[in-house]
Every structure is written in structure tokens, then in C-alpha cells.
Scaffold this motif. Sequence first.
Motif, PDB file in Angstrom:
ATOM      1  N   ALA A   1       0.810  -1.216   0.000  1.00 37.27           N
ATOM      2  CA  ALA A   1       0.000   0.000   0.000  1.00 37.27           C
ATOM      3  C   ALA A   1       0.847   1.272   0.000  1.00 37.27           C
ATOM      4  N   VAL A   2       2.040   1.228   0.576  1.00 41.97           N
ATOM      5  CA  VAL A   2       2.838   2.451   0.674  1.00 41.97           C
ATOM      6  C   VAL A   2       3.497   2.824  -0.651  1.00 41.97           C
ATOM      7  N   TYR A   3       3.534   1.899  -1.596  1.00 40.44           N
ATOM      8  CA  TYR A   3       4.136   2.209  -2.894  1.00 40.44           C
ATOM      9  C   TYR A   3       3.091   2.794  -3.852  1.00 40.44           C
ATOM     10  N   ASP A   4       3.576   3.619  -4.760  1.00 47.06           N
ATOM     11  CA  ASP A   4       2.710   4.259  -5.747  1.00 47.06           C
ATOM     12  C   ASP A   4       2.405   3.255  -6.852  1.00 47.06           C
ATOM     13  N   ASN A   5       1.391   2.436  -6.589  1.00 46.74           N
ATOM     14  CA  ASN A   5       1.034   1.371  -7.522  1.00 46.74           C
ATOM     15  C   ASN A   5      -0.490   1.284  -7.577  1.00 46.74           C
ATOM     16  N   PRO A   6      -1.102   1.259  -8.765  1.00 49.72           N
ATOM     17  CA  PRO A   6      -2.568   1.163  -8.839  1.00 49.72           C
ATOM     18  C   PRO A   6      -3.070  -0.083  -8.113  1.00 49.72           C
ATOM     19  N   LEU A   7      -4.310   0.019  -7.617  1.00 49.98           N
ATOM     20  CA  LEU A   7      -4.880  -1.098  -6.863  1.00 49.98           C
ATOM     21  C   LEU A   7      -4.915  -2.374  -7.692  1.00 49.98           C
ATOM     22  N   SER A   8      -5.281  -2.228  -8.980  1.00 50.19           N
ATOM     23  CA  SER A   8      -5.339  -3.418  -9.834  1.00 50.19           C
ATOM     24  C   SER A   8      -3.963  -4.068  -9.968  1.00 50.19           C
ATOM     25  N   GLY A   9      -2.937  -3.230 -10.054  1.00 49.71           N
ATOM     26  CA  GLY A   9      -1.584  -3.765 -10.151  1.00 49.71           C
ATOM     27  C   GLY A   9      -1.137  -4.428  -8.867  1.00 49.71           C
ATOM     28  N   ALA A  10      -1.559  -3.861  -7.726  1.00 50.88           N
ATOM     29  CA  ALA A  10      -1.171  -4.432  -6.429  1.00 50.88           C
ATOM     30  C   ALA A  10      -1.824  -5.787  -6.212  1.00 50.88           C
ATOM     31  N   ILE A  11      -3.113  -5.885  -6.556  1.00 51.62           N
ATOM     32  CA  ILE A  11      -3.839  -7.138  -6.323  1.00 51.62           C
ATOM     33  C   ILE A  11      -3.299  -8.262  -7.198  1.00 51.62           C
ATOM     34  N   THR A  12      -2.893  -7.913  -8.417  1.00 51.78           N
ATOM     35  CA  THR A  12      -2.404  -8.945  -9.335  1.00 51.78           C
ATOM     36  C   THR A  12      -0.886  -9.117  -9.276  1.00 51.78           C
ATOM     37  N   SER A  13      -0.229  -8.453  -8.311  1.00 50.52           N
ATOM     38  CA  SER A  13       1.216  -8.599  -8.187  1.00 50.52           C
ATOM     39  C   SER A  13       1.555  -9.987  -7.672  1.00 50.52           C
ATOM     40  N   SER A  14       2.799 -10.401  -7.882  1.00 47.24           N
ATOM     41  CA  SER A  14       3.209 -11.750  -7.498  1.00 47.24           C
ATOM     42  C   SER A  14       3.108 -11.964  -6.000  1.00 47.24           C
ATOM     43  N   GLU A  15       3.236 -10.887  -5.213  1.00 47.17           N
ATOM     44  CA  GLU A  15       3.183 -11.032  -3.764  1.00 47.17           C
ATOM     45  C   GLU A  15       1.791 -11.400  -3.268  1.00 47.17           C
ATOM     46  N   ILE A  16       0.749 -10.910  -3.950  1.00 48.88           N
ATOM     47  CA  ILE A  16      -0.623 -11.086  -3.462  1.00 48.88           C
ATOM     48  C   ILE A  16      -1.443 -12.026  -4.337  1.00 48.88           C
ATOM     49  N   ALA A  17      -1.095 -12.125  -5.616  1.00 53.38           N
ATOM     50  CA  ALA A  17      -1.935 -12.881  -6.551  1.00 53.38           C
ATOM     51  C   ALA A  17      -2.146 -14.324  -6.113  1.00 53.38           C
ATOM     52  N   GLY A  18      -1.113 -14.950  -5.555  1.00 48.81           N
ATOM     53  CA  GLY A  18      -1.246 -16.341  -5.124  1.00 48.81           C
ATOM     54  C   GLY A  18      -2.315 -16.515  -4.070  1.00 48.81           C
ATOM     55  N   GLU A  19      -2.349 -15.605  -3.098  1.00 46.95           N
ATOM     56  CA  GLU A  19      -3.360 -15.697  -2.045  1.00 46.95           C
ATOM     57  C   GLU A  19      -4.753 -15.357  -2.572  1.00 46.95           C
ATOM     58  N   VAL A  20      -4.819 -14.415  -3.521  1.00 44.02           N
ATOM     59  CA  VAL A  20      -6.113 -14.069  -4.117  1.00 44.02           C
ATOM     60  C   VAL A  20      -6.685 -15.269  -4.863  1.00 44.02           C
ATOM     61  N   VAL A  21      -5.855 -15.942  -5.655  1.00 38.27           N
ATOM     62  CA  VAL A  21      -6.309 -17.129  -6.395  1.00 38.27           C
ATOM     63  C   VAL A  21      -6.715 -18.223  -5.422  1.00 38.27           C
ATOM     64  N   ARG A  22      -5.917 -18.438  -4.378  1.00 36.34           N
ATOM     65  CA  ARG A  22      -6.239 -19.470  -3.390  1.00 36.34           C
ATOM     66  C   ARG A  22      -7.580 -19.180  -2.717  1.00 36.34           C
ATOM     67  N   THR A  23      -7.824 -17.918  -2.381  1.00 33.46           N
ATOM     68  CA  THR A  23      -9.078 -17.547  -1.727  1.00 33.46           C
ATOM     69  C   THR A  23     -10.266 -17.733  -2.658  1.00 33.46           C
ATOM     70  N   LEU A  24     -10.130 -17.295  -3.918  1.00 39.39           N
ATOM     71  CA  LEU A  24     -11.245 -17.390  -4.865  1.00 39.39           C
ATOM     72  C   LEU A  24     -11.564 -18.844  -5.207  1.00 39.39           C
ATOM     73  N   VAL A  25     -10.534 -19.639  -5.491  1.00 42.66           N
ATOM     74  CA  VAL A  25     -10.772 -21.042  -5.837  1.00 42.66           C
ATOM     75  C   VAL A  25     -11.367 -21.795  -4.651  1.00 42.66           C
ATOM     76  N   GLY A  26     -10.823 -21.576  -3.462  1.00 38.53           N
ATOM     77  CA  GLY A  26     -11.370 -22.229  -2.279  1.00 38.53           C
ATOM     78  C   GLY A  26     -12.802 -21.831  -2.014  1.00 38.53           C
ATOM     79  N   SER A  27     -13.129 -20.564  -2.231  1.00 39.94           N
ATOM     80  CA  SER A  27     -14.501 -20.098  -2.005  1.00 39.94           C
ATOM     81  C   SER A  27     -15.470 -20.695  -3.021  1.00 39.94           C
ATOM     82  N   ILE A  28     -15.041 -20.840  -4.267  1.00 39.03           N
ATOM     83  CA  ILE A  28     -15.907 -21.457  -5.282  1.00 39.03           C
ATOM     84  C   ILE A  28     -16.192 -22.911  -4.922  1.00 39.03           C
ATOM     85  N   GLY A  29     -15.159 -23.646  -4.522  1.00 35.51           N
ATOM     86  CA  GLY A  29     -15.367 -25.020  -4.090  1.00 35.51           C
ATOM     87  C   GLY A  29     -16.292 -25.107  -2.898  1.00 35.51           C
ATOM     88  N   LEU A  30     -16.158 -24.163  -1.988  1.00 37.76           N
ATOM     89  CA  LEU A  30     -17.016 -24.128  -0.803  1.00 37.76           C
ATOM     90  C   LEU A  30     -18.473 -23.877  -1.190  1.00 37.76           C
TER      91      LEU A  30
END
Length: 419
Positions: free
Chosen positions: A324-353
Motif C-alpha cells: 500500500a505504501v508504494y505508488d502502484n494502482p490497486l489493480s496492479g497491487a492485487i495482481t502482483s506476485s506477492e498477493i496474486a497467489g493468495e487471491v487465487v487461493r481464496t477465490l478457488v477455495g470459495s468457489i469449491g465451498l
Amino acid sequence: MGAGHSHAETRPRATPGATRVLWALVIGVLGGVLVGAMVTWPSSWDMLGSQQFLYEDARRLDAEVVSFDESTGESVVRVTTPGAEGEREMAPTGVGSLVLEPGDQVRVVELDEGPLVFSDFERGTPILALLIVYVVLVIAVAWWRGLGALLGLAAAFGIVAFYTVPALLDGASPPLVGLVTAAGALFVLLYVAHGPNARTTTAYLGTIAGLAVTAALGTWAVTAAKIPGVPSEAEINIAFVEGRLSLQGLALCGLMIAGLGVLNDVTITQASAVWELGAARPDLGPWQLFSRGMRIGRDHIASTVYTIAFAYVGASLPLIMLVAVYDNPLSGAITSSEIAGEVVRTLVGSIGLVLAVPLTTAIGALIVGLAGEKRDDIEPGAPGDVDPERDDAAAGVAARDASAPHEAGDGTGSPARDS
């Protein structure tokens, strides 16, 4: 009064035909688990503990902080490890915000020359205390069910430690290892904690269905989103130790195991809800049970979805703050390598649920709804058996109701008068 208590005297039970189907499905799943385990079984366990953690000739010691100089960061510690006791100097930790207090229990590393080096705090005592409190509370509140859940959890962790990790280090297919681990650990967890009855089997099959969806969708998502595109430090280190590991496959394996607990929670709750509805209203058919069970399921889906999301946010708060402290658009932050893995894990797990809820509810509604008046036609020892704990309670209610007129009456059928 007799009619009013008749619904509580017996619990919903699967018919012999449904019991045979349940057995066939469970045996089929276990057969697949055994075949998968044989294919991926590790050839050896030599990799466990094979890598040196410290530098050569270095050793780890336990110590207690005697004094700490905030201006220089230097400390004096009392080594408590047998054979190395005594007060010695410890070099600055290098972390300005880390303040040591006299009496702190720490772990230090002794090198050939120079002062001791700070490694970490000793946390064994508080963690052990928390574990004891947790075990006592689970058993005190849930009794034998709680004990069964703890034993099942210990067995499941044993599967991960002595099968999953060695198999992955041995170069086995991570997705296959993940499926075998999840299905095998789930079987142990559910049947040890909840017993071999139709309710448990319904939850197991519903979870397996949700797990299959998670595996299929996760396989596509991990490949399409290139997870992990930039490996984390832990993934780089494990790849250095074992070069045969597929990091994308490892991410998929972790995705399936991570979603197991939430899927299990939802499916066992849905199965219990359908069984309780069937006990309260034995006149309801399969469709009515399904529609009413889904009312509960929708609330459960809503609460569990944001539970998963907030669990990730809480665990990854420092990383989120850093992004959040870096000048990076929200879309870029969410799809960055640091966060994208957890986002995919959350979405896939929620769909299965989300899909596991109607599947589990449908299986339970079909079994309970078709049972109808045939609740007594059950083979002892089968997955369709009634829960013994609940059966004993229902029998106690029935016995008390049967004896009540004789104990309270005056022999004429009228209530006894107060003396």
C-alpha cells in the motif's frame, strides 16, 4: 403427549439401499486414495532433516537476557544450555525496534569467534500453555467428540509429515499428492471425530465433491495466472534444496490442502442441519428438506466467504501495508506476485465451498427424505447407522415418557395430587 414425543424417539436413518450406495461411494474414494498413495509413496525419508540449518561448527544455545543497552544494542545473556553455562556478551540484533528485557528467554548462536548472535525468542513455554488450554477446553465442551477431533487432527498432521512432505521431496506429482492427502486426512478426521454414520458419510462425500471442483478449477487458475510467477523466498529455498519440485504444482497442492478445513466445516454443518430438520419434521420429503437446508446453507456460505477473506487479510497484513505504501494502482497491487497467489487461493477455495453446500445438502436430503417410515431398517455397523450418542439420548427421552404416567399418576390415569 405420546404423539408429541414420537418424532424425538428415533433419528433419521439411511435405508439399506442408501446405506449400500454410501458404502460403495466411500469404498470407491478410498480405493482411489490407496492407488494414488501407492503411486506417489516416497522411496525414502532421507531428505527429512538432511540439510544443515546452521553454519558449520556453529551451535544453538538457550539463554536468558541479563542486561540490554538500548544505545548500543549490546546485551549480556546467561547461557542455560547444559555444558555451556555462564554469562556472555551478545552482539546487537540489528533490528532497531527490537528491545530486549532482562529475563527474556532467547535462542542464540555460538560461532567460532566473537560474541553470541541473537537467533530468536524461546516460545516453547507459552505455546505449550496455549496448547494445554486449547485441549482442555475442547474436551470439556465437546467431550468425546472433542477428543475424537483432536485425535483425528493429530493423525491428519501425521499424514502431512510422513507422507505429503516426503512424497513431494521425492519428486511425486504435487496435484496427486494434494488429492491423496486431502481425501485421506479428511476420512480420518471425519470418522474419528463424528463416528461412522450416514451424517458423517454425507459430509465426507460432499467435501470430496467440493475438493474435486477445487482441484479442477485450481489446476486451470494456477496455470493461467502463472502462480507462482515470481517465487517467494521459501519457494526459492525449497527449489534449491530439491530441484525436481514444480513450484506451480506445489502451489496447487497447497491450495487443495488449504481449502480442506473450510470445506469440512461447511459440509459437516450442512449434513447436521438436514438430519436435525428430518428429526423435527419426519413428514418432509427430499425437496422440502433440500430447500429448507439451503436456507441455512446460504447463511453459512455468506459467513464463511468473508471468514476466508479476513483470515488472509489478517495473516498478510504486513505485506498488504508494504504494498500500500508504494505508488502502484490497486489493480496492479492485487495482481502482483506477492498477493496474486493468495487471491487465487481464496477465490478457488470459495468457489469449491459454495458448490459443496448444495451438493452436501442434496445428498443428505435424499437420504433423510427417502428414509421416511423405514428408519428402523438399518444394518448395524454401516455408515447409515444412527449416531449412538444421540440414539441413547432419544432412548432416554422415550423411556422417561413411557414411565411418566405410572410415576406421576394415582392409578386412575389422573395426575397425582400435591401432598
